[in-house]
Design an enzyme around this catalytic site. Sequence first.
Site, short mmCIF file in Angstrom:
data_model
loop_
_atom_site.label_atom_id
_atom_site.label_comp_id
_atom_site.label_asym_id
_atom_site.label_seq_id
_atom_site.Cartn_x
_atom_site.Cartn_y
_atom_site.Cartn_z
N GLU A 167 91.36 96.70 57.07
CA GLU A 167 90.99 96.60 58.54
C GLU A 167 89.25 97.09 58.59
OE1 GLU A 167 93.57 99.24 60.79
OE2 GLU A 167 95.22 98.10 60.21
N GLU A 351 100.80 94.61 57.66
CA GLU A 351 101.11 95.93 58.43
C GLU A 351 101.85 95.57 59.87
OE1 GLU A 351 98.39 99.19 59.21
OE2 GLU A 351 97.64 98.90 57.13
O1 IFM Z 1 98.04 104.44 60.07
C1 IFM Z 1 97.20 103.24 60.21
C2 IFM Z 1 96.87 102.72 59.03
O2 IFM Z 1 95.72 103.71 58.49
C3 IFM Z 1 95.93 101.47 59.41
N1 IFM Z 1 96.58 100.50 60.22
C4 IFM Z 1 97.15 101.19 61.59
C5 IFM Z 1 98.00 102.27 61.22
C6 IFM Z 1 98.77 102.92 62.28
O3 IFM Z 1 97.54 103.31 63.20
#
Ligand code: IFM
Length: 443
Positions: A167, A351
């Site tokens: 990210e 994710e």
């Molecule tokens: O917990 C985070 C993760 O570290 C990165 N993506 C989003 C998740 C939820 O906020």
Amino acid sequence: MLPARAQFPDGFLFGAATSAYQIEGHGQGGAGRTHWDDFAETPGNVVRAETGAKACDHYTRWPADLDLIAGANLDAYRFSASWARVLPDGRGAPNMEGLDFYDRLVDGMVERGLKPALTLYHWELPSALADLGGWRNRDIAGWFADYAEVLLARIGDRLWSVVPINEPWCVGWLSHFLGAHAPGVRDIRATARAMHHVLLAHGRAIQAMRAMDQPNLGAVCNLEWADPADASPEAAAATARYDAIYNRWFVDAIFRGEYPALALEGLGPHMPAGWQDDMVVIGTPVDWCGLNYYTRKLVAPDPGPWPHYAEVEGPLPKTQMGWEIYPEGLEKFLLRTQAEHARGLPIYITENGMAEAGPPQAQGTVEDPARIDYISRHLAAVQRAIAAGANVQGYFCWSLLDNYEWSFGYEKRFGLVHVDFDSLKRTPKSSYHALARALARND
Ligand code: IFM
């Protein structure tokens, strides 16, 4: 009810994701101090000033955690290594205990038939490098590529895939423009540099790994669907600017070798000199595209300084984070990614998941029907995108365990498995059991 494995193409991969600082217990095993420790110890940054020092104690409990992943009939585990655990000062002498830990962890995955999907950086920058300017310093690209080489020389032979940065929007914009993540800076010049250097580090690491013949290299970006708050042309323009900064800057750079003009309008004057010459390195080809998706945002114009927009609360049902539940955004992003960025490369949802609070019941169960519904609606969106031609090859649930949710501390619970942060006892939730049933192989 969750769709069964058989309702996805052959070979479609299901996994769970976590990250080092959020679960390991960074206070153990000789890891160096990180800028998240510094950020959390600064008053007002993190709920109850909580840090990742203990977290889920995955550092010692990892065998049982890997058993949980295998027990859910998942195929892959997306985990990250901590730069500061491998190289406590970010450069120089490695922490052998840290390398030994990741070596054992990867062996543990292979023994259980899980594909190890490594992320090199999920936000815990060694403080020693933060002292040198962190992501504002162009030299970080070289330091990062060196770290990649040290770690992969030890564990690269057993990895299924590697991603340099998780990210990059969070590393650049969230941490240097909004100041909501470490290092908590709010400065447009720092933002422009961080948003460029994080991509340069990505490209340099990809090149270093290619030189080591490391297979299956990817990129993972987080995307939030943006809709205008009303029908005005001003809201449409604000939404396009939001989309350029959030959803296009990183993927355009990696997959098209360019930055979106709407984002350069504001960031251009603050970019490091000669940034154009780095675009070839940043655009070094990768093997797949990873997309993290949770929600959408409604965007309105704002009279303030660039980028002249504001987020507006939307009407849809929300998660514990206050994020609207909008599976249609995932479908739209998969189709857009296929058409404009991946262009035939495999796409993975690296994710997806929701925060929902719910304590264990007297009988030792945790009921989380909202999470089952969330996952099932997002998997349906994936199926629709596949039917429309998107080359989606896998889905990773965030997250295996309740964990350290950054500035929210331990309050927001994203896990398929409940963690009691006093006893550290793990209790699989009903979503975990539903997933295990849906993914069971009947052959
Ligand atoms: O917990 C985070 C993760 O570290 C990165 N993506 C989003 C998740 C939820 O906020």
